[in-house]
Design a protein around this motif. Structure first.
Motif, PDB file in Angstrom:
ATOM      1  N   GLU A 489      26.174  48.331  40.790  1.00 23.74           N
ATOM      2  CA  GLU A 489      26.532  47.786  39.186  1.00 23.74           C
ATOM      3  C   GLU A 489      27.791  46.734  39.894  1.00 23.74           C
ATOM      4  OE1 GLU A 489      29.513  51.426  39.137  1.00 23.74           O
ATOM      5  OE2 GLU A 489      27.168  52.495  37.954  1.00 23.74           O
ATOM      6  N   LEU A 490      27.700  45.802  40.970  1.00 28.25           N
ATOM      7  CA  LEU A 490      28.364  45.177  40.909  1.00 28.25           C
ATOM      8  C   LEU A 490      27.601  44.013  41.221  1.00 28.25           C
ATOM      9  CD1 LEU A 490      30.193  47.005  44.025  1.00 28.25           C
ATOM     10  CD2 LEU A 490      30.676  46.336  41.855  1.00 28.25           C
ATOM     11  N   ASP A 491      26.168  44.075  40.505  1.00 23.00           N
ATOM     12  CA  ASP A 491      25.870  42.419  41.066  1.00 23.00           C
ATOM     13  C   ASP A 491      25.627  41.425  40.064  1.00 23.00           C
ATOM     14  OD1 ASP A 491      25.039  44.066  42.874  1.00 23.00           O
ATOM     15  OD2 ASP A 491      22.186  44.592  42.256  1.00 23.00           O
ATOM     16  N   GLY A 492      25.514  40.354  40.426  1.00 22.32           N
ATOM     17  CA  GLY A 492      25.370  39.438  39.519  1.00 22.32           C
ATOM     18  C   GLY A 492      27.334  39.230  38.194  1.00 22.32           C
ATOM     19  N   ARG A 493      28.280  39.404  39.267  1.00 27.57           N
ATOM     20  CA  ARG A 493      29.239  39.005  38.141  1.00 27.57           C
ATOM     21  C   ARG A 493      30.396  38.594  39.407  1.00 27.57           C
ATOM     22  NH1 ARG A 493      31.077  45.669  36.895  1.00 27.57           N
ATOM     23  NH2 ARG A 493      32.946  44.485  35.947  1.00 27.57           N
ATOM     24  N   ASP A 494      31.090  37.786  38.658  1.00 30.33           N
ATOM     25  CA  ASP A 494      32.522  37.814  39.609  1.00 30.33           C
ATOM     26  C   ASP A 494      33.464  38.811  39.205  1.00 30.33           C
ATOM     27  OD1 ASP A 494      30.858  35.481  40.092  1.00 30.33           O
ATOM     28  OD2 ASP A 494      31.987  34.037  39.069  1.00 30.33           O
ATOM     29  N   PHE A 495      34.071  38.845  40.384  1.00 28.25           N
ATOM     30  CA  PHE A 495      35.574  39.430  40.647  1.00 28.25           C
ATOM     31  C   PHE A 495      36.375  40.142  41.885  1.00 28.25           C
ATOM     32  CE2 PHE A 495      32.086  42.557  42.456  1.00 28.25           C
ATOM     33  CZ  PHE A 495      32.388  42.336  43.915  1.00 28.25           C
ATOM     34  N   VAL A 496      37.578  40.006  41.440  1.00 29.71           N
ATOM     35  CA  VAL A 496      38.633  40.971  42.761  1.00 29.71           C
ATOM     36  C   VAL A 496      38.182  41.890  42.520  1.00 29.71           C
ATOM     37  CG1 VAL A 496      40.413  40.252  42.738  1.00 29.71           C
ATOM     38  CG2 VAL A 496      39.316  38.439  42.321  1.00 29.71           C
ATOM     39  N   ALA A 497      37.181  42.610  43.592  1.00 27.07           N
ATOM     40  CA  ALA A 497      38.343  44.245  43.666  1.00 27.07           C
ATOM     41  C   ALA A 497      39.668  44.199  43.933  1.00 27.07           C
ATOM     42  CB  ALA A 497      37.289  44.844  45.023  1.00 27.07           C
ATOM     43  N   VAL A 498      40.583  45.210  43.379  1.00 27.67           N
ATOM     44  CA  VAL A 498      41.731  45.567  43.491  1.00 27.67           C
ATOM     45  C   VAL A 498      41.450  47.124  44.091  1.00 27.67           C
ATOM     46  CG1 VAL A 498      43.675  46.361  42.717  1.00 27.67           C
ATOM     47  CG2 VAL A 498      42.040  43.723  41.637  1.00 27.67           C
ATOM     48  N   LEU A 499      42.274  47.442  45.244  1.00 26.16           N
ATOM     49  CA  LEU A 499      41.983  48.640  46.288  1.00 26.16           C
ATOM     50  C   LEU A 499      43.034  49.281  46.048  1.00 26.16           C
ATOM     51  CD1 LEU A 499      39.635  50.562  46.528  1.00 26.16           C
ATOM     52  CD2 LEU A 499      39.479  49.693  48.892  1.00 26.16           C
ATOM     53  N   ARG A 500      43.244  50.001  45.718  1.00 25.52           N
ATOM     54  CA  ARG A 500      45.024  50.553  45.459  1.00 25.52           C
ATOM     55  C   ARG A 500      45.016  51.541  46.513  1.00 25.52           C
ATOM     56  NH1 ARG A 500      45.980  50.717  38.903  1.00 25.52           N
ATOM     57  NH2 ARG A 500      44.839  52.824  39.501  1.00 25.52           N
ATOM     58  N   TYR A 501      46.070  52.568  46.587  1.00 21.38           N
ATOM     59  CA  TYR A 501      46.956  54.063  47.163  1.00 21.38           C
ATOM     60  C   TYR A 501      46.188  53.667  48.530  1.00 21.38           C
ATOM     61  CZ  TYR A 501      49.005  54.782  42.239  1.00 21.38           C
ATOM     62  OH  TYR A 501      49.206  54.783  41.040  1.00 21.38           O
ATOM     63  N   GLN A 502      46.031  52.551  49.145  1.00 21.87           N
ATOM     64  CA  GLN A 502      45.754  52.135  50.745  1.00 21.87           C
ATOM     65  C   GLN A 502      46.599  51.689  51.639  1.00 21.87           C
ATOM     66  OE1 GLN A 502      41.919  53.013  50.961  1.00 21.87           O
ATOM     67  NE2 GLN A 502      42.320  53.833  49.143  1.00 21.87           N
ATOM     68  N   GLY A 503      48.386  51.957  50.779  1.00 18.20           N
ATOM     69  CA  GLY A 503      49.211  51.457  51.952  1.00 18.20           C
ATOM     70  C   GLY A 503      49.100  52.808  53.186  1.00 18.20           C
ATOM     71  N   PRO A 504      50.508  52.263  53.595  1.00 18.01           N
ATOM     72  CA  PRO A 504      51.040  53.352  54.816  1.00 18.01           C
ATOM     73  C   PRO A 504      51.831  54.699  54.148  1.00 18.01           C
ATOM     74  CG  PRO A 504      52.178  50.734  55.073  1.00 18.01           C
ATOM     75  CD  PRO A 504      51.355  50.982  54.131  1.00 18.01           C
ATOM     76  N   ILE A 563      47.639  47.355  37.658  1.00 17.37           N
ATOM     77  CA  ILE A 563      46.562  45.909  37.388  1.00 17.37           C
ATOM     78  C   ILE A 563      45.634  47.097  36.805  1.00 17.37           C
ATOM     79  CG2 ILE A 563      44.722  44.677  38.007  1.00 17.37           C
ATOM     80  CD1 ILE A 563      46.886  43.841  40.090  1.00 17.37           C
ATOM     81  N   VAL A 564      44.848  46.579  35.979  1.00 19.33           N
ATOM     82  CA  VAL A 564      43.782  47.543  35.559  1.00 19.33           C
ATOM     83  C   VAL A 564      42.424  47.023  35.484  1.00 19.33           C
ATOM     84  CG1 VAL A 564      45.041  49.306  33.392  1.00 19.33           C
ATOM     85  CG2 VAL A 564      43.928  47.207  32.631  1.00 19.33           C
ATOM     86  N   ASP A 565      41.347  47.293  34.590  1.00 19.33           N
ATOM     87  CA  ASP A 565      39.797  46.554  34.969  1.00 19.33           C
ATOM     88  C   ASP A 565      39.940  45.614  34.110  1.00 19.33           C
ATOM     89  OD1 ASP A 565      38.695  48.913  37.100  1.00 19.33           O
ATOM     90  OD2 ASP A 565      37.358  49.489  35.658  1.00 19.33           O
ATOM     91  N   GLY A 566      39.664  44.806  34.592  1.00 15.11           N
ATOM     92  CA  GLY A 566      39.390  42.981  33.493  1.00 15.11           C
ATOM     93  C   GLY A 566      40.870  42.602  33.382  1.00 15.11           C
ATOM     94  N   ASP A 567      41.567  42.472  34.017  1.00 23.07           N
ATOM     95  CA  ASP A 567      42.746  41.782  34.216  1.00 23.07           C
ATOM     96  C   ASP A 567      42.766  40.393  35.136  1.00 23.07           C
ATOM     97  OD1 ASP A 567      44.774  43.086  33.508  1.00 23.07           O
ATOM     98  OD2 ASP A 567      45.354  44.440  34.860  1.00 23.07           O
ATOM     99  N   LEU A 568      42.640  39.344  34.572  1.00 24.52           N
ATOM    100  CA  LEU A 568      42.626  38.424  35.501  1.00 24.52           C
ATOM    101  C   LEU A 568      43.022  38.519  37.345  1.00 24.52           C
ATOM    102  CD1 LEU A 568      40.110  36.320  35.237  1.00 24.52           C
ATOM    103  CD2 LEU A 568      41.904  33.821  33.803  1.00 24.52           C
TER     104      LEU A 568
END
Length: 644
Positions: A489-504, A563-568
């Motif tokens: 699903e991540l092939d062929g597209r530019d993106f910034v992966a926003v991985l949250r709720y990983q903090g201390p 942030i939600v999917d699609g935000d630049l």
């Protein structure tokens, strides 16, 4: 110039012309001193109050003291009953599962003999846990990894709390272990203290080949058996892993802080030189403890870890392209000594400190190659000669950082001496002078913007990849990212992966190292990719731009949760910004997603760390459960019982 290893004398201090301090180094230091004035004064007053003119055990009542030597050998009992010889505490992180700490199995008996020869006594004061991020990557145990640093600090304090000791030798190497030992020991800053390293394993499978196999496996082009064979050929024997992650960053920084003997960091385990250095540091700290008892001016741990020392550690981190974990660990260590280091200090230093090494993951060489190219001695020399380090600091080797341009040597009779280190790099592909850096800055930037404040390590990122603007793909679990990659699903597209709720405060800020090969695959295919997370990527941060340690974190209402999917999203490692298009609208949204509840944060012992989740501080303040030193934490000297 020689120093026999059994005398505990200072390492020779080479003569050199005074070099003016770089103005930015001076400015950062001055504001650090000013900012820390109250906290530092409070810490030093507390440290002074804890000192004693004679052996600490002489303040114990008879019953207390008898408990302290009950299990000792008869000769040791005589010495411990006496009021002359200093008693050294050994705090060890030994276990035989982890390669870096396995060599410590033989250290306490060796140290005790060396201390006795030097006129002291030594006891193992306690052990501390030592866990490995390499083993727990992607597992539930990784969610306790950062917390383990503060557990180690507390365990160190418990070991030293018996008031039996006049100095400390701390045995530790890896990620959270060294910072934890140091934070704990700083509560006993009146004691002379040194770290005792074990050294890196010898070089195995080249790091570049290991990385290639990992990426081939991620692409489905290598089998699990091939991957395991590559990993086993890389991590193959006792000693620290040879890549330049947090463990080896620890060793370099501790040496630049004057808490190792010069040249001690990267000597392989099981060698005569390694053994001689262990004897030498044992004798040296025994000598320091005896000098304290004699009323001589001696560099205690509180004197060694000063504002100038902290700046030197920051410079060493930046010049060597070290682990991003130290953007938290150095802050936490500094706070334990009453020094209020900030990310802005690190960022300002990074702008003028050049990158002088290429060690994997910032290059193909390992730490053994770095040591052979001139190592710490040359790195210290070139930084001192450029005015980028404070020379006027206290160290366990004696006053002045210039001593750390020396290298240890063994004579045929086994005696240890220090000689002038190299005046030029022996391999310019690995180590360079300030005049010919790999890049003009330290490769560590603080990013700021409406999403929050983050850290990015650019030293391994090619210039063309340091700025990425792309739609966000938002996830709350790294397993979801891995699954999306596997499904294509991540092939062929530019993106910034926003991985949250990983903090201390969410799940303990686990390392997300397993994502690096996957993102690398996509970047190599020509996709523009980056990651933004309130989690960690550590010293393994590689060629993909990663805005990490985002604070405020999602679990505490940070904008990253909006942030939600699609935000630049734009990650700009050049300008130092972390932005999102139409930021006002994004910030007006409610947060989405959630950290695991207490009922979900269970298994693998995680349920025992609920109090840590509730009290841990933000990443930019060290991600610590301990409060900073303040005037409210000062203490009056408490009367103690005397011998009956």
């Amino acid at each position: 110039m020689t120093t026999p290893s059994n005398q505990g004398a200072p390492v020779p201090r080479p003569e050199a012309d005074a070099v003016p301090l770089h103005p930015v180094i001076a400015q950062v230091t001055e504001r650090l001193v000013a900012r820390s004035a109250t906290a530092r004064a409070t810490y030093l007053a507390r440290t002074d109050a804890a000192g004693t003119a004679g052996p600490a055990r002489t303040r114990l009542a008879c019953a207390n003291l008898a408990h302290g030597f009950a299990a000792s050998e008869p000769v040791e009992k005589i010495d411990l009953r006496g009021t002359v010889k200093p008693n050294l505490a050994i705090v060890t992180s030994y276990n035989d599962m982890l390669s870096a700490h396995q060599p410590f199995v033989d250290y306490p008996p060796q140290i005790k003999k060396a201390v006795i020869r030097a006129g002291g006594i030594a006891q193992v004061a306690g052990g501390v846990p030592a866990m490995c991020d390499g083993i727990t990557q992607g597992r539930a145990g990784m969610q306790m990894s950062l917390y383990s640093r503060d557990v180690i600090a507390m365990a160190t304090a418990i070991g030293l709390s018996h008031d039996m000791f006049d100095a400390t030798l701390m045995l530790g190497v890896c990620d959270k272990i060294v910072p934890g030992l140091l934070i704990g020991a700083l509560s006993f800053g009146h004691l002379p203290t040194a770290l005792v390293p074990a050294g890196p394993m010898t070089s195995g499978l080249p790091n570049k080949e290991k990385a290639r196999t990992r990426q081939r496996f991620a692409e489905g082009k290598a089998t699990r058996e091939e991957l395991l064979e590559a990993e086993a050929a890389s991590y193959h024997s006792a000693g620290t892993c040879t890549f330049y992650g947090t463990a080896n960053s620890n060793q370099l920084l501790v040496e630049l802080m004057g808490l190792h003997l010069p040249g001690a960091s990267f000597v392989n385990p099981g060698t005569p030189l390694r053994s001689a250095l262990t004897d030498a540091v044992s004798a040296r700290v025994t000598r320091l403890a005896a000098d304290v008892q004699a009323g001589e001016p001696v560099a205690r741990l509180a004197d060694v870890v000063s504002e100038r020392t902290i700046v030197n550690a920051c410079v060493a981190l930046l010049a060597s392209g070290g682990s991003t974990n130290h953007t938290m660990h150095l802050v936490a260590i500094a706070r334990a000594a009453g020094v209020e280091l900030t990310w802005d200090d690190l960022s300002d230093l990074s702008a003028v400190v050049p990158l002088l090494t290429r060690i994997y993951p910032n290059g193909s060489a390992d730490v053994n190659h770095f040591a052979a190219a001139g190592g710490t001695a040359f790195l210290v020399r070139t930084l001192l000669d450029a005015g980028l380090l404070h020379e006027d600091v206290e160290t366990v080797a004696g006053p002045g950082l210039r001593r750390y341009t020396m290298e240890p040597r063994l004579a045929e009779d086994g005696s240890l001496s220090w000689v002038e280190g190299p005046t030029a790099s022996l391999d310019a592909a690995v180590l360079r002078p300030v005049e010919e850096p790999f890049q003009a800055d330290g490769g560590l930037r603080v990013l700021s913007g409406p999403i929050g404040t983050a850290v990015i390590k650019t030293s391994a990122v090619s210039p063309e990849h340091r700025v990425v603007t792309a739609p966000a793909i938002v996830m709350d679990d790294q397993a979801d990212f891995i699954a999306a990659f596997d499904r294509g699903e991540l092939d062929g597209r530019d993106f910034v992966a926003v991985l949250r709720y990983q903090g201390p405060a969410a799940i303990g800020m686990p390392e997300l190292h397993k994502l690096t090969p996957l993102l690398g695959v996509l970047q190599d295919r020509g996709q523009h990719v980056a990651i933004v997370t309130d989690g960690r990527m550590s010293g393994a941060s590689g060629k993909v731009p990663a805005a990490i340690h985002v604070t405020p974190e999602a679990a505490l209402g940070g904008a990253i949760a909006k942030i939600v999917d699609g935000d630049l999203v734009t990650v700009d490692g050049v300008a130092g910004t972390l932005t999102v298009a139409d930021a006002d609208a994004v910030l007006d949204r409610p947060s989405t997603g959630a950290a695991p509840s207490a009922a979900e944060f269970v298994g693998t012992g995680r349920e025992l760390f609920g109090a840590f989740r509730a009290t841990v501080g933000p990443a930019d303040q060290g991600a610590s459960v301990f409060p900073a030193v303040t005037a409210q934490h000062s203490i009056e000297e408490i009367p103690v019982a005397q011998h009956a």
